[in-house]
Design a protein around this motif. Structure first.
Motif, mmCIF file in Angstrom:
data_model
loop_
_atom_site.group_PDB
_atom_site.id
_atom_site.type_symbol
_atom_site.label_atom_id
_atom_site.label_comp_id
_atom_site.label_asym_id
_atom_site.label_seq_id
_atom_site.Cartn_x
_atom_site.Cartn_y
_atom_site.Cartn_z
ATOM 1 N N UNK A 37 9.246 10.643 20.004
ATOM 2 C CA UNK A 37 9.063 9.809 18.822
ATOM 3 C C UNK A 37 9.809 10.401 17.629
ATOM 4 N N UNK A 38 10.622 9.594 16.938
ATOM 5 C CA UNK A 38 11.253 10.101 15.717
ATOM 6 C C UNK A 38 10.172 10.500 14.717
ATOM 7 N N UNK A 39 10.206 11.713 14.189
ATOM 8 C CA UNK A 39 9.151 12.166 13.270
ATOM 9 C C UNK A 39 8.931 11.238 12.088
ATOM 10 N N UNK A 40 10.007 10.585 11.632
ATOM 11 C CA UNK A 40 9.843 9.678 10.491
ATOM 12 C C UNK A 40 8.967 8.473 10.846
ATOM 13 N N UNK A 41 8.872 8.149 12.138
ATOM 14 C CA UNK A 41 7.995 7.055 12.553
ATOM 15 C C UNK A 41 6.519 7.462 12.434
ATOM 16 N N UNK A 42 6.217 8.718 12.746
ATOM 17 C CA UNK A 42 4.848 9.202 12.552
ATOM 18 C C UNK A 42 4.524 9.249 11.060
ATOM 19 N N UNK A 43 5.491 9.659 10.258
ATOM 20 C CA UNK A 43 5.289 9.685 8.809
ATOM 21 C C UNK A 43 4.993 8.280 8.285
ATOM 22 N N UNK A 67 3.778 5.747 9.988
ATOM 23 C CA UNK A 67 2.462 5.316 10.485
ATOM 24 C C UNK A 67 1.338 5.842 9.601
ATOM 25 N N UNK A 68 1.381 7.121 9.281
ATOM 26 C CA UNK A 68 0.318 7.726 8.489
ATOM 27 C C UNK A 68 0.379 7.293 7.029
ATOM 28 N N UNK A 69 1.579 7.046 6.535
ATOM 29 C CA UNK A 69 1.713 6.635 5.138
ATOM 30 C C UNK A 69 1.059 5.279 4.897
ATOM 31 N N UNK A 70 1.254 4.355 5.826
ATOM 32 C CA UNK A 70 0.656 3.027 5.671
ATOM 33 C C UNK A 70 -0.842 3.061 5.959
ATOM 34 N N UNK A 71 -1.227 3.649 7.083
ATOM 35 C CA UNK A 71 -2.609 3.518 7.562
ATOM 36 C C UNK A 71 -3.594 4.514 6.966
ATOM 37 N N UNK A 118 0.808 -1.225 0.000
ATOM 38 C CA UNK A 118 0.000 0.000 0.000
ATOM 39 C C UNK A 118 0.842 1.276 0.000
ATOM 40 N N UNK A 119 2.154 1.148 0.179
ATOM 41 C CA UNK A 119 3.017 2.323 0.149
ATOM 42 C C UNK A 119 3.645 2.547 -1.227
ATOM 43 N N UNK A 126 -2.410 -2.409 7.610
ATOM 44 C CA UNK A 126 -2.084 -1.404 8.617
ATOM 45 C C UNK A 126 -0.951 -1.850 9.516
ATOM 46 N N UNK A 127 -0.329 -0.875 10.175
ATOM 47 C CA UNK A 127 0.723 -1.135 11.152
ATOM 48 C C UNK A 127 0.414 -0.337 12.415
ATOM 49 N N UNK A 128 1.104 -0.669 13.496
ATOM 50 C CA UNK A 128 0.932 0.054 14.755
ATOM 51 C C UNK A 128 2.286 0.573 15.217
#
Length: 286
Positions: free
Chosen positions: A99-105, A107-111, A59-60, A89-91
């Motif tokens: 939180x490293x900002x790239x981890x939020x990116x 998360x939102x990119x997948x979900x 999905x990415x 989806x991922x969690x």
């Protein structure tokens, strides 16, 4: 004899996606099961039989999604798609201050963005196009009870599910143009590998922060909830209902702890804040 119904499910290699593919196939559907790895495709074919057609779909990756949609289009041979289940989806977990900002990116990119990529590619097969004369399909987005309430440390995941709720509502109103309904399913604790993957979070990466005690408490609670969670087949039943009911629920909550959500809904928000903070050790020192 009625025409076979067809559905595309993303994230079908394990958990809710796999259970939904099996459940629909057992009900006579032909299921295109989106997976990221060839070995998962081979395993699903062997385990679930000929009604389940594995499709490589990350999905990415827009190019892979386009190829997946073309494959499904070709296999449909002029038929339409009756259902699209955006399940992948991922969690991601971690305290927002660290939180490293790239981890939020990620998360939102997948979900969230991933669901949009898939929807854009498959919507024409559901009937979102000029001149379509068949029966419009439906879109089912796999949200979560975390789309209603955000838990500390799991906030990145909740952010993605809150966003998915908005995506579902806005998309439903846009897709009325084509007669395509869009609904969400909101699982609570379910026995799936997603939380095992979430435990890739190494608590000690936050060991020097003020949140380490809360992280350990939350991980313990999450693992226990998953152990006592419902089987993914319960969500698969809800997926089938969302695709087949004459007027499906906009949100179908599937959880072993319905009272928990009700309490959070009824409690004043500040009171709920204090209750959760106290349980996790997030209250300020006296």
């Amino acid at each position: 004899m009625s025409e076979m119904k067809n559905a595309m499910i993303t994230g079908a290699s394990t958990g809710i996606g796999q259970a939904s593919a099996k459940y629909l196939a057992d009900k006579g559907w032909r299921v295109f099961a989106g997976v990221r790895k060839t070995e998962d495709a081979e395993r699903l074919s062997a385990e679930l039989g000929e009604r389940v057609r594995p499709v490589l779909c990350d999905v990415t990756d827009a190019d892979i999604i386009k190829s997946a949609a073309e494959q499904v289009h070709n296999e449909l041979q002029g038929q339409s798609l009756d259902g699209l289940v955006n399940n992948a989806g991922i969690a991601v977990a971690g305290p927002l201050l660290h939180l490293p900002p790239e981890e939020m990116t990620r998360q939102l990119d997948v979900n969230v963005t991933g669901q949009m990529r898939v929807t854009q590619a498959f919507a024409p097969l559901l009937g979102a196009r000029k001149g379509f004369a068949g029966r419009p399909g439906r879109i089912v987005n796999m949200s979560s009870v975390a789309g209603f309430h955000a838990m500390p440390i799991l906030t990145p995941y909740a952010c993605s599910k809150f966003a998915l709720e908005a995506f579902t509502e806005g998309l439903r109103r846009e897709m009325m143009l084509y007669g395509i309904d869009v609904v969400a399913i909101n699982p609570g604790p379910i026995k799936t590998p997603i939380w095992d993957k979430a435990q890739e979070l190494d608590p000690e990466q936050y060991g020097e922060t003020d949140f380490i005690k809360a992280i350990h408490r939350l991980l313990k609670f999450t693992l226990k909830s998953a152990e006592n969670g419902l089987p993914p087949e319960r969500v698969a039943q809800a997926v089938h209902a969302a695709l087949t009911d004459k007027k499906p629920r906009l949100n179908t909550v599937v959880t072993p702890t319905p009272m928990q959500g009700l309490i959070l809904k009824l409690l004043p928000t500040r009171m709920a804040d204090r209750m959760i903070a106290k349980q996790l050790g997030l209250m300020p020192s006296a």
